[in-house]
Design a protein around this motif. Structure first.
Motif, PDB file in Angstrom:
ATOM      1  N   LYS A  30      98.146  28.498  26.814  1.00 28.56           N
ATOM      2  CA  LYS A  30      97.146  28.819  27.830  1.00 28.56           C
ATOM      3  C   LYS A  30      96.721  27.611  28.672  1.00 28.56           C
ATOM      4  CE  LYS A  30      95.196  32.580  25.070  1.00 28.56           C
ATOM      5  NZ  LYS A  30      93.983  33.086  24.361  1.00 28.56           N
ATOM      6  N   GLY A  31      96.931  26.405  28.136  1.00 24.13           N
ATOM      7  CA  GLY A  31      96.475  25.233  28.880  1.00 24.13           C
ATOM      8  C   GLY A  31      96.417  24.003  27.997  1.00 24.13           C
ATOM      9  N   GLY A  53      95.222  24.824  37.141  1.00 20.50           N
ATOM     10  CA  GLY A  53      94.626  26.159  37.144  1.00 20.50           C
ATOM     11  C   GLY A  53      94.633  26.810  35.778  1.00 20.50           C
ATOM     12  N   LEU A  54      95.263  26.164  34.793  1.00 20.44           N
ATOM     13  CA  LEU A  54      95.288  26.680  33.430  1.00 20.44           C
ATOM     14  C   LEU A  54      94.001  26.275  32.704  1.00 20.44           C
ATOM     15  CD1 LEU A  54      98.986  25.718  32.614  1.00 20.44           C
ATOM     16  CD2 LEU A  54      98.122  27.969  33.314  1.00 20.44           C
ATOM     17  N   ASP A  55      93.785  26.858  31.537  1.00 21.78           N
ATOM     18  CA  ASP A  55      92.588  26.525  30.768  1.00 21.78           C
ATOM     19  C   ASP A  55      92.583  25.047  30.390  1.00 21.78           C
ATOM     20  OD1 ASP A  55      91.947  29.180  30.909  1.00 21.78           O
ATOM     21  OD2 ASP A  55      92.408  29.629  28.814  1.00 21.78           O
ATOM     22  N   ASN A  86      88.208  26.559  35.779  1.00 16.30           N
ATOM     23  CA  ASN A  86      89.037  26.714  34.583  1.00 16.30           C
ATOM     24  C   ASN A  86      88.724  25.674  33.510  1.00 16.30           C
ATOM     25  OD1 ASN A  86      90.198  25.023  36.695  1.00 16.30           O
ATOM     26  ND2 ASN A  86      91.940  24.676  35.341  1.00 16.30           N
TER      27      ASN A  86
END
Length: 266
Positions: A30-31, A53-55, A86
């Motif tokens: 997710k990030g 833009g990812l977690d 984010n």
């Protein structure tokens, strides 16, 4: 001592952000999770991760931390959260964990060995904490080491801040990290602060520990890579070059793969 690497900060920023995003997507995570220290390396790394833009989870992990490090870290986190939706943050105060650890191990050793070993223990407790959050949230642990620290003088803790999933700024010299930090509008308090690993609970700087500043060590790294020897220099240049060579030699165990004894099966 003027030799320095230079980068096009906008191009490098885009390249690293794209690399981070592609790596995370290929890994199906997710990030990223990053330990925030109040220093320039973690500030730059977290800002690069935020741009994907990812977690992005920023984690404060104080252990008897100096107030200036704490305040700079929090200033950066609040700024980053205001810029990127984010980004989230959490704190895990590891002071009591650290103190509990000390009660369970013998500590009647030579003072200088004990102090250094316990400093490295702090870093390893933080690594364990980051991987806890990474596992819970499906994230990658993003490293914050730069080129001169990771591959020049080995100024990091093995399986501490060196225990990461990926290293987005490990090909950047410290001066390049500062250039990128300015481009990314990292808080001025971080840009002006003397680099410090924060592992001793005081304001002890990296330069005080290493015996040379990062501009000097970058110069020495470049000269060493070009084939120069200590005998080619005199005065402060010779002193710095010898510091670099000594640290590079004794810390090779951090930079090389773990030795494996391959048995003969014939």
């Amino acid at each position: 001592m003027t030799k320095k690497s230079t980068i096009q900060v906008d191009q490098v920023n885009t390249q690293i952000v794209n690399w981070l995003k592609a790596y995370a997507e290929n890994a199906k995570v997710k990030g990223f999770v990053i330990g925030i220290s109040g220093g320039v390396d973690s500030a730059v790394t977290s800002t690069l991760c935020a741009q994907t833009g990812l977690d992005v989870l920023c984690v404060e992990m104080p252990i008897h931390q100096h107030e200036s490090h704490v305040s700079r870290g929090r200033e950066h986190i609040e700024q980053l959260k205001s810029r990127f939706p984010n980004v989230t943050s959490t704190q895990a105060d590891l002071t009591s964990v650290f103190e509990a650890f000390k009660k369970e191990v013998p500590t009647d050793f030579e003072e200088h060995k004990l102090v250094l070993t316990l400093a490295n223990t702090r870093a390893r407790l933080r690594m364990t904490t980051l991987y806890y959050f990474a596992g819970i949230h499906g994230l990658l642990v993003a490293g914050t080491g730069n080129k001169v620290e990771d591959f020049g003088v080995g100024f990091y803790t093995k399986y501490g801040d060196g225990g990461v999933d990926l290293s987005p700024i490990a090909d950047l010299m410290k001066s390049e990290v500062f250039s990128l930090a300015a481009y990314l509008e990292v808080p001025e308090s971080i840009l002006k602060a003397a680099p410090s690993d924060g592992l001793f609970g005081d304001e002890k700087t990296d330069e005080q520990q290493l015996g040379a500043n990062y501009d000097e060590l970058e110069w020495a790294m470049i000269e060493d890579e070009s084939g120069k020897k200590a005998a080619d220099f005199s005065g402060r240049q010779k002193t710095v070059f010898e510091i670099y060579k000594r640290l590079n030699k004794i810390n090779q165990h951090k930079m090389r793969e773990i030795p494996v004894c391959f048995v003969n099966r014939n």
